[in-house]
Design an enzyme around this catalytic site. Structure first.
Site, short mmCIF file in Angstrom:
data_model
loop_
_atom_site.label_atom_id
_atom_site.label_comp_id
_atom_site.label_asym_id
_atom_site.label_seq_id
_atom_site.Cartn_x
_atom_site.Cartn_y
_atom_site.Cartn_z
N PRO A 25 0.85 -1.21 0.00
CA PRO A 25 0.00 0.00 0.00
C PRO A 25 0.88 1.25 0.00
O PRO A 25 1.82 1.35 0.79
CB PRO A 25 -0.78 -0.10 1.31
CG PRO A 25 -0.57 -1.48 1.80
CD PRO A 25 0.73 -1.95 1.25
N THR A 27 0.32 5.51 -0.26
CA THR A 27 -0.54 6.68 -0.41
C THR A 27 -0.09 7.50 -1.61
O THR A 27 1.08 7.84 -1.75
CB THR A 27 -0.49 7.53 0.87
OG1 THR A 27 -1.06 6.78 1.94
CG2 THR A 27 -1.26 8.83 0.70
N GLN A 102 -6.78 -1.47 1.46
CA GLN A 102 -6.29 -1.25 2.82
C GLN A 102 -7.23 -0.23 3.47
O GLN A 102 -7.32 0.91 3.00
CB GLN A 102 -4.86 -0.72 2.83
CG GLN A 102 -4.30 -0.61 4.26
CD GLN A 102 -3.00 0.15 4.33
OE1 GLN A 102 -2.97 1.36 4.09
NE2 GLN A 102 -1.92 -0.53 4.67
N HIS A 169 -5.26 -1.29 8.31
CA HIS A 169 -4.04 -0.53 8.58
C HIS A 169 -3.91 -0.34 10.09
O HIS A 169 -4.61 0.46 10.70
CB HIS A 169 -4.11 0.83 7.89
CG HIS A 169 -2.78 1.50 7.72
ND1 HIS A 169 -1.69 1.21 8.52
CD2 HIS A 169 -2.35 2.44 6.84
CE1 HIS A 169 -0.66 1.94 8.14
NE2 HIS A 169 -1.02 2.69 7.11
N ALA A 171 -0.70 0.16 11.48
CA ALA A 171 0.71 0.50 11.61
C ALA A 171 0.94 2.01 11.58
O ALA A 171 0.00 2.80 11.48
CB ALA A 171 1.50 -0.17 10.47
N HIS A 172 2.22 2.39 11.68
CA HIS A 172 2.72 3.72 11.30
C HIS A 172 2.08 4.89 12.03
O HIS A 172 1.90 5.97 11.46
CB HIS A 172 2.60 3.91 9.78
CG HIS A 172 3.29 2.85 9.00
ND1 HIS A 172 3.00 2.60 7.67
CD2 HIS A 172 4.24 1.95 9.35
CE1 HIS A 172 3.76 1.60 7.24
NE2 HIS A 172 4.52 1.18 8.25
N TYR A 174 -0.94 5.50 13.04
CA TYR A 174 -2.33 5.87 12.75
C TYR A 174 -3.24 5.28 13.84
O TYR A 174 -2.75 4.75 14.84
CB TYR A 174 -2.72 5.42 11.34
CG TYR A 174 -1.92 6.12 10.27
CD1 TYR A 174 -2.02 7.51 10.11
CD2 TYR A 174 -1.02 5.43 9.47
CE1 TYR A 174 -1.26 8.18 9.14
CE2 TYR A 174 -0.27 6.10 8.50
CZ TYR A 174 -0.39 7.47 8.35
OH TYR A 174 0.36 8.12 7.40
#
Length: 366
Positions: A25, A27, A102, A169, A171-172, A174
């Site tokens: 994925p 963005t 995602q 999602h 992760a990261h 968020y």
């Protein structure tokens, strides 16, 4: 390079891929007002034509008023957006590909550089996006319940449109990851807790709701990360025991595949073993895993934003780890962003035709 291992088929529930290569994925922000355009549909179709085994879409937000911090990332709700996603999956299937969206909620987030803001404040487990940075409101019980329901609805819509899987999602930094992290989850109710295991509750309830909506036979993926975007050496789970306490409830709730995000796939997760994140996730849960992180390039993704270019690199170490059984699938990001035919070139050993990557590729949709 002998890459035969990457070109074995893979089957798990609704997934039946021709090879082990996944489009990661990424963005792209080419969907004005959240509606994917015909160019977005063509972008994914080209990767399916280029023999990608499984395409995972860019993050696409669920139906919450402040789930998005960018007016040009796609929605996965509303008649217009869902009609556009129907075109995407139809085109991917027409070329023999498989795909999953995602689904995403960005949580507490910085304001968009353009000045655009959602109609309501950003929401998260607390008001924090990171230590010292607040920009929104802590979610009420009803907001949490509505968000869990919105994740479930997005997954149900994905199945109804004909997608082959869904990736959550988590992760990261968020929303779901904000619940995992003690720096952003200071709640004293059932969604908080001193241990990582306790802080999995929101993620577990999201997974259970999705599983209830899509049934037992639909493949379900979650993307997780140990690091934070501004702290690459951070580890959410400090050791194997904490990782097991984190991942096991997610597996038990209904996850089939763990997509384990790290900057460089060859870096070991813990001392005393060369296993990476995906290797540990598979060892601890017995579930299938996707490894990712600078596959096919000599520089990492975050360096691209700083203007650093990357050149093609060997896949020998990746194949060695896959042959050892560390992980089942491999996610590729930037090489596929820059070149829809990357998989075909790897398969046919056309290595002289492989392209490098520069940040300019982020500005166009090819």
């Amino acid at each position: 390079m002998n890459t035969d291992s990457l070109f074995r088929p893979f089957s798990l529930k609704t997934l039946h891929t021709k090879n082990r290569i996944v489009m990661a994925p990424m963005t792209r922000s080419f969907s004005p007002n959240g509606i994917p355009t015909d160019d977005v549909a063509a972008y994914y179709a080209k990767r399916a034509e280029g023999e990608v085994g499984l395409i995972l879409s860019e993050g696409t937000v669920i139906n919450r008023p402040s789930s998005s911090a960018d007016p040009n990332i796609p929605h996965f709700y509303g008649d217009q957006a869902l009609a556009a996603w129907q075109k995407v999956i139809n085109n991917v299937h027409a070329t023999g590909g498989q795909m999953g969206p995602q689904i995403w909620h960005q949580g507490i987030h910085a304001n968009h550089a353009s000045g655009w803001l959602p109609n309501t404040p950003f929401e998260g487990p607390s008001t924090f996006n990171s230590p010292g940075f607040e920009n929104g409101v802590a979610m009420t019980d009803s907001a949490i319940a509505d968000t869990i329901a919105a994740f479930g609805q997005a997954a149900a819509d994905a199945k109804a449109l004909g997608f082959d899987t869904v990736e959550i999602h988590g992760a990261h930094q968020y929303l779901i990851d904000q619940f995992f992290w003690d720096a952003t989850n200071n709640r004293t109710d059932i969604y908080g807790g001193k241990t990582l295991a306790e802080r999995t509750r929101f993620g577990v309830e999201v997974i259970k709701e999705i599983r209830k909506r899509v049934g037992e036979d639909f493949a379900l993926i979650i993307r997780l990360s140990q690091f934070k975007p501004a702290a690459y050496d951070f580890k959410l789970a400090k050791n194997e025991s904490e990782m097991e306490q984190w991942l096991t409830p997610l597996a038990d709730a209904g996850i089939d595949i763990f997509h384990c995000s790290q900057r460089r796939f060859w870096e070991p997760e813990f001392e005393g073993s060369d296993l990476n994140f995906a290797g540990w996730a598979k060892k601890l849960t017995g579930k299938a895993t996707i490894s990712v992180g600078s596959v096919g390039l000599d520089g990492d993704f975050f360096g691209a934003f700083a203007g650093q270019s990357s050149q093609p690199s060997s896949l020998d170490e990746l194949v060695r780890r896959m042959d050892r059984g560390d992980f089942d699938l491999v996610a590729v990001g930037r090489p596929l962003l820059a070149d829809p035919n990357w998989v075909e070139k790897i398969k046919n050993n056309r290595t002289s035709e492989l392209k490098g990557f520069s940040k300019e590729a982020l500005a166009e949709l090819i």
